[in-house]
Design a protein around this motif. Structure first.
Motif, PDB file in Angstrom:
ATOM      1  N   VAL A   9       0.873  -1.173   0.000  1.00 28.39           N
ATOM      2  CA  VAL A   9       0.000   0.000   0.000  1.00 28.39           C
ATOM      3  C   VAL A   9       0.910   1.223   0.000  1.00 28.39           C
ATOM      4  O   VAL A   9       1.788   1.359   0.852  1.00 28.39           O
ATOM      5  N   LEU A  10       0.712   2.106  -0.989  1.00 27.12           N
ATOM      6  CA  LEU A  10       1.558   3.289  -1.159  1.00 27.12           C
ATOM      7  C   LEU A  10       0.720   4.559  -1.045  1.00 27.12           C
ATOM      8  O   LEU A  10      -0.474   4.546  -1.374  1.00 27.12           O
ATOM      9  N   PRO A  11       1.317   5.669  -0.639  1.00 28.15           N
ATOM     10  CA  PRO A  11       0.584   6.940  -0.596  1.00 28.15           C
ATOM     11  C   PRO A  11       0.093   7.322  -1.992  1.00 28.15           C
ATOM     12  O   PRO A  11       0.744   7.025  -2.993  1.00 28.15           O
ATOM     13  N   PHE A  12      -1.065   7.975  -2.049  1.00 31.41           N
ATOM     14  CA  PHE A  12      -1.623   8.404  -3.326  1.00 31.41           C
ATOM     15  C   PHE A  12      -0.787   9.531  -3.902  1.00 31.41           C
ATOM     16  O   PHE A  12      -0.471  10.503  -3.211  1.00 31.41           O
ATOM     17  N   ASP A  13      -0.418   9.411  -5.163  1.00 30.81           N
ATOM     18  CA  ASP A  13       0.392  10.400  -5.879  1.00 30.81           C
ATOM     19  C   ASP A  13      -0.532  11.123  -6.863  1.00 30.81           C
ATOM     20  O   ASP A  13      -0.944  10.538  -7.875  1.00 30.81           O
ATOM     21  N   VAL A  14      -0.896  12.375  -6.560  1.00 30.44           N
ATOM     22  CA  VAL A  14      -1.864  13.126  -7.362  1.00 30.44           C
ATOM     23  C   VAL A  14      -1.426  13.286  -8.820  1.00 30.44           C
ATOM     24  O   VAL A  14      -2.222  13.018  -9.729  1.00 30.44           O
ATOM     25  N   PRO A  15      -0.176  13.701  -9.129  1.00 32.41           N
ATOM     26  CA  PRO A  15       0.216  13.824 -10.535  1.00 32.41           C
ATOM     27  C   PRO A  15       0.092  12.496 -11.305  1.00 32.41           C
ATOM     28  O   PRO A  15      -0.357  12.472 -12.449  1.00 32.41           O
ATOM     29  N   TYR A  39     -10.927  12.490  -6.511  1.00 31.44           N
ATOM     30  CA  TYR A  39      -9.675  11.781  -6.215  1.00 31.44           C
ATOM     31  C   TYR A  39      -8.483  12.718  -6.287  1.00 31.44           C
ATOM     32  O   TYR A  39      -7.521  12.565  -5.550  1.00 31.44           O
ATOM     33  N   LEU A  40      -8.535  13.681  -7.185  1.00 28.63           N
ATOM     34  CA  LEU A  40      -7.404  14.580  -7.380  1.00 28.63           C
ATOM     35  C   LEU A  40      -7.442  15.801  -6.474  1.00 28.63           C
ATOM     36  O   LEU A  40      -6.399  16.339  -6.113  1.00 28.63           O
ATOM     37  N   HIS A  41      -8.636  16.269  -6.115  1.00 29.12           N
ATOM     38  CA  HIS A  41      -8.743  17.543  -5.423  1.00 29.12           C
ATOM     39  C   HIS A  41      -9.022  17.428  -3.927  1.00 29.12           C
ATOM     40  O   HIS A  41      -8.797  18.377  -3.188  1.00 29.12           O
ATOM     41  N   ASP A  42      -9.519  16.289  -3.472  1.00 31.29           N
ATOM     42  CA  ASP A  42      -9.709  16.090  -2.035  1.00 31.29           C
ATOM     43  C   ASP A  42      -8.380  15.659  -1.417  1.00 31.29           C
ATOM     44  O   ASP A  42      -7.483  15.190  -2.106  1.00 31.29           O
ATOM     45  N   ARG A  47      -9.411  11.198   2.829  1.00 27.95           N
ATOM     46  CA  ARG A  47     -10.296  10.240   2.159  1.00 27.95           C
ATOM     47  C   ARG A  47      -9.824   8.798   2.307  1.00 27.95           C
ATOM     48  O   ARG A  47     -10.583   7.874   2.082  1.00 27.95           O
ATOM     49  N   GLY A  48      -8.537   8.618   2.626  1.00 25.90           N
ATOM     50  CA  GLY A  48      -7.995   7.262   2.699  1.00 25.90           C
ATOM     51  C   GLY A  48      -7.623   6.710   1.338  1.00 25.90           C
ATOM     52  O   GLY A  48      -7.527   5.500   1.150  1.00 25.90           O
ATOM     53  N   THR A  49      -7.403   7.594   0.365  1.00 24.41           N
ATOM     54  CA  THR A  49      -7.047   7.178  -0.983  1.00 24.41           C
ATOM     55  C   THR A  49      -5.585   6.762  -1.021  1.00 24.41           C
ATOM     56  O   THR A  49      -4.712   7.501  -0.571  1.00 24.41           O
ATOM     57  N   VAL A  50      -5.332   5.569  -1.529  1.00 25.25           N
ATOM     58  CA  VAL A  50      -3.970   5.022  -1.607  1.00 25.25           C
ATOM     59  C   VAL A  50      -3.804   4.295  -2.937  1.00 25.25           C
ATOM     60  O   VAL A  50      -4.765   4.045  -3.657  1.00 25.25           O
ATOM     61  N   TRP A  51      -2.566   3.941  -3.255  1.00 24.78           N
ATOM     62  CA  TRP A  51      -2.260   3.068  -4.384  1.00 24.78           C
ATOM     63  C   TRP A  51      -1.997   1.677  -3.830  1.00 24.78           C
ATOM     64  O   TRP A  51      -1.409   1.524  -2.756  1.00 24.78           O
ATOM     65  N   LEU A  52      -2.389   0.682  -4.570  1.00 20.88           N
ATOM     66  CA  LEU A  52      -2.041  -0.697  -4.247  1.00 20.88           C
ATOM     67  C   LEU A  52      -1.124  -1.184  -5.351  1.00 20.88           C
ATOM     68  O   LEU A  52      -1.511  -1.203  -6.520  1.00 20.88           O
TER      69      LEU A  52
END
Length: 68
Positions: A9-15, A39-42, A47-52
């Motif tokens: 589980v990785l932190p969400f990367d907006v770019p 997903y991009l602006h919050d 929100r708990g948005t992550v990368w898997l």
């Protein structure tokens, strides 16, 4: 499809998220559905948005088609 392997589980990367969404939804963000823009602006942490990231060691695909 079934994938087995190591996952992280990785932190969400907006770019990176913007690049991926643009690829499938087009470059004009104003035409995207609101849920994708959020997903991009919050705040991803709020929100708990992550990368898997999954590094598969095996993939299994099954034909689930049927005859009518």
């Amino acid at each position: 499809m079934i994938a087995r392997g190591k996952a992280a589980v990785l932190p969400f990367d907006v770019p990176r998220g913007r690049r991926k969404l643009s690829r499938y939804l087009g470059a004009d963000e104003t035409r995207w559905d609101e849920r994708f823009r959020r997903y991009l602006h919050d705040d991803p942490a709020e929100r708990g948005t992550v990368w898997l990231r999954l590094r598969p060691s095996s993939l299994t695909a099954t034909d689930l088609s049927y005859q009518v």
